[in-house]
Design an enzyme around this catalytic site. Sequence first.
Site, PDB file in Angstrom:
ATOM      1  N   ASP A  11       7.800 -11.024 -21.519  1.00 31.74           N
ATOM      2  CA  ASP A  11       7.350 -11.711 -20.319  1.00 31.74           C
ATOM      3  C   ASP A  11       6.005 -11.084 -19.952  1.00 31.74           C
ATOM      4  O   ASP A  11       5.691  -9.970 -20.382  1.00 31.74           O
ATOM      5  CB  ASP A  11       8.375 -11.520 -19.200  1.00 31.74           C
ATOM      6  N   ASP A  13       4.060 -11.320 -16.438  1.00 23.39           N
ATOM      7  CA  ASP A  13       3.912 -10.772 -15.090  1.00 23.39           C
ATOM      8  C   ASP A  13       4.993  -9.738 -14.797  1.00 23.39           C
ATOM      9  O   ASP A  13       6.182 -10.041 -14.822  1.00 23.39           O
ATOM     10  CB  ASP A  13       3.993 -11.901 -14.063  1.00 23.39           C
ATOM     11  N   GLY A  54      10.395 -15.076 -11.741  1.00 27.87           N
ATOM     12  CA  GLY A  54      10.789 -15.545 -13.061  1.00 27.87           C
ATOM     13  C   GLY A  54      10.940 -17.043 -13.208  1.00 27.87           C
ATOM     14  O   GLY A  54      11.051 -17.546 -14.320  1.00 27.87           O
ATOM     15  N   SER A 131       4.479 -18.573 -16.265  1.00 27.20           N
ATOM     16  CA  SER A 131       3.175 -18.774 -15.649  1.00 27.20           C
ATOM     17  C   SER A 131       2.327 -19.786 -16.411  1.00 27.20           C
ATOM     18  O   SER A 131       2.306 -19.793 -17.644  1.00 27.20           O
ATOM     19  CB  SER A 131       2.429 -17.438 -15.568  1.00 27.20           C
ATOM     20  N   ASN A 133      -0.796 -19.511 -15.947  1.00 23.28           N
ATOM     21  CA  ASN A 133      -2.039 -18.743 -15.956  1.00 23.28           C
ATOM     22  C   ASN A 133      -2.061 -17.677 -17.046  1.00 23.28           C
ATOM     23  O   ASN A 133      -2.903 -16.790 -17.030  1.00 23.28           O
ATOM     24  CB  ASN A 133      -2.242 -18.055 -14.600  1.00 23.28           C
TER      25      ASN A 133
END
Length: 234
Positions: A11, A13, A54, A131, A133
């Site tokens: 993951d 972030d 999440g 995300s 981003n």
Amino acid sequence: MINGFDAHLFDLDGVITPTVILHRRAWRETFDELFTQLGLAPYREEEYFSYLDGLPRFAGVATLCAARGIELPDGASGDVGLSSIAGVGNLKNQRFAELLERDGIEAYPGSLQLMHQLTVAHKPMAIVSSSRNADAVLRAAGILARFDAIVDGERAAQEGLPGKPAPDTFVRGAELLGLAPANIVVYEDAESGVAAARAGGFGLVVGVDRGAGRAALERAGAHHVVADLGELVG
């Protein structure tokens, strides 16, 4: 513990980069504005972990609004504002992008150490993030080239993949690396992400406790929990 596996899915972030700090600030600003407009009690930081952490952005908005008894229409995908689920999510993302551009981001030192160790060992690595981003964050941190594949919110939308806690994005990451989930380690800091990895049949799920709590990550199915990925180097 991790040496016997062939590949690693991360993951983003809260695991590779502390963008969770920027996300939490953007969420707080957005929901403070919404709750003030509706005359509700102020946003509480624990609501991030309970309803937002999440999850895909719009799903997080819908989940928290439901918990607060707020009824908003789904809205159009391009909405920006407080009058729809999509609008709130896009307003939050706009604020996040502004924070990222202004403040930049650096990867956690322990995460960089583990990534270097895996690179030296020729272990494939991929990002699996809710995300939209992810590319911008990895570029800002200067680590985009380290990863062999990226499954982010944009790709999930394009391919019709349900978000975490469904396992589909992690399974897609394994497919892109050409390996079976049983041979792969997943690193996650969110309960929903840990649950997704366990549902996908991954060989080892490492919870990274950046605030969710060791007990919560273990309840979600983490095989092992660390406070920082640097604990796995060596």
